[in-house]
Design an enzyme around this catalytic site. Structure first.
Site, PDB file in Angstrom:
ATOM      1  CB  SER A   1      14.661  73.240  81.837  1.00  0.00           C
ATOM      2  OG  SER A   1      15.502  74.222  81.310  1.00  0.00           O
TER       3      SER A   1
ATOM      4  CG  ASP B   1      10.419  77.784  76.626  1.00  0.00           C
ATOM      5  OD1 ASP B   1      11.396  78.496  76.910  1.00  0.00           O
ATOM      6  OD2 ASP B   1      10.397  76.556  76.823  1.00  0.00           O
TER       7      ASP B   1
ATOM      8  CG  HIS C   1      12.255  77.729  79.960  1.00  0.00           C
ATOM      9  ND1 HIS C   1      12.330  76.665  79.102  1.00  0.00           N
ATOM     10  CD2 HIS C   1      13.142  77.469  80.962  1.00  0.00           C
ATOM     11  CE1 HIS C   1      13.222  75.797  79.552  1.00  0.00           C
ATOM     12  NE2 HIS C   1      13.724  76.256  80.684  1.00  0.00           N
TER      13      HIS C   1
END
Length: 334
Positions: free
Chosen positions: A172, A273, A303
């Site tokens: 991320s 995501d 995600h």
């Protein structure tokens, strides 16, 4: 003085209850980590310790080393490839010490059979970007200094780390950092460290225009549009938009990456995501520039699944993908 001006400060931004920005500019942080995980999975096959790498900002990293009795296969060297890992958290939350990130790094070290370096970085909004990017670079420069120190390096690194087989990864926000390390250092910019590849797990990229995966993201997603926007408001420099070069590598103000030698890059995205379309776009544009970039999509996941479910089978699939990428590049001649 009006009643409104004398009222106590109130919360104007809240990131999962971990960090709150108050109306008077004060930032409150909870000392308690979130995302609890099953700690019983640690079988002792990996040893770990913390090391200070940036005294100026009091930043630490955590070293993970499979114990000598652990099965290490697939690499053409007695010493271990090194995997540098930057955690996620929207540039606003997270730490190497959080149980979920710790568990993920234990699994990476054990199942990949590699030496893992998990580095912290300064967090927003107290330290807005580019602070995290600079701290990522400081961590890699620390690794370079360790390689140059030879026998004078940290004993674990001196004994076990193969500095000619280093990989830089992140999840991320950490994936965004890993991208910027690829741009800044490439394969050979940290000599005698040789970076064989970069691994971007659901990297956090953005842009001023909404993508389809952003617009269609359900409100109950782990990372939804509201929280995504909140992270970026707190993390980017004041007044910046999502087209800022740190956040959008291909935005109107971003320098061309055409002349940059990044080395091989693996991008892993998740089917559900919110950032999926950004990550796919990143791969397409990097390939158009002639970069060696591979894209893998994990089906059925959203995600942050690596951070929230580090012992799950989808993460097992992810680890196998990373192992194949690292093994192939570790055994390539340079």
């Amino acid at each position: 003085m009006s009643p409104s001006s004398s009222s106590p400060p109130h919360v104007v931004e809240d990131c999962r209850g971990v960090v709150q920005l108050l109306s008077d500019g004060t930032v409150r942080r909870s000392p308690d980590p979130i995302f609890p995980v099953d700690s019983d999975r640690d079988d002792g096959s990996v040893e770990w310790k913390d090391v200070l790498f940036d005294p100026t900002h009091s930043l630490f990293l955590r070293l993970y080393r499979p114990r000598p009795s652990h099965e290490l296969s697939g690499y053409d060297n007695e010493k271990l490839p090194v995997l540098v890992y930057f955690h996620g958290g929207g540039f606003c939350i997270g730490s190497r010490t959080w149980p979920n990130f710790h568990a993920g790094c234990l699994r990476l070290a054990a199942e990949l059979g590699v030496f893992v370096v998990s580095a912290d970085y300064r967090l927003a909004p107290e330290h807005r970007l580019p602070a995290a990017i600079e701290d990522g670079a400081t961590a890699l420069l620390w690794l370079k200094a360790q390689a140059e120190a030879g026998a004078g390096a940290d004993p674990w690194l001196a004994e076990s780390a193969d500095f000619s087989r280093v990989f830089v990864s992140g999840d991320s926000a950490g994936g965004n950092i890993a991208h910027h390390m690829a741009v800044r250092f490439g394969p050979a910019g940290l000599n005698p460290v040789r970076i064989r590849g970069f691994i971007l797990l659901m990297p956090a990229f953005g842009g001023a225009d909404r993508t389809r995966s952003e617009l269609e993201c359900p409100a109950d997603a782990f990372l939804n549009l509201e929280l995504f926007d909140r992270y970026t408001r707190l993390a980017l420099p004041r007044g910046a938009t999502k087209n800022h070069p740190i956040f959008n590598p291909f935005g109107p103000e971003s320098p061309s990456l055409g002349p940059v030698e990044t080395g091989p890059i693996l991008v892993v995205t998740a089917e559900r995501d919110i950032l999926r379309d950004r990550d796919v776009e990143y791969v397409v544009k990097m390939r158009e520039l002639g970069k060696r970039v591979e894209l893998v999509e994990i089906q059925g996941q959203e995600h942050g699944f690596f951070a929230t479910k580090p012992w799950s089978e989808p993460v097992g699939e992810l680890v196998r993908i990373i192992k194949r990428f690292m093994t192939e590049l570790s055994n390539e001649s340079v």
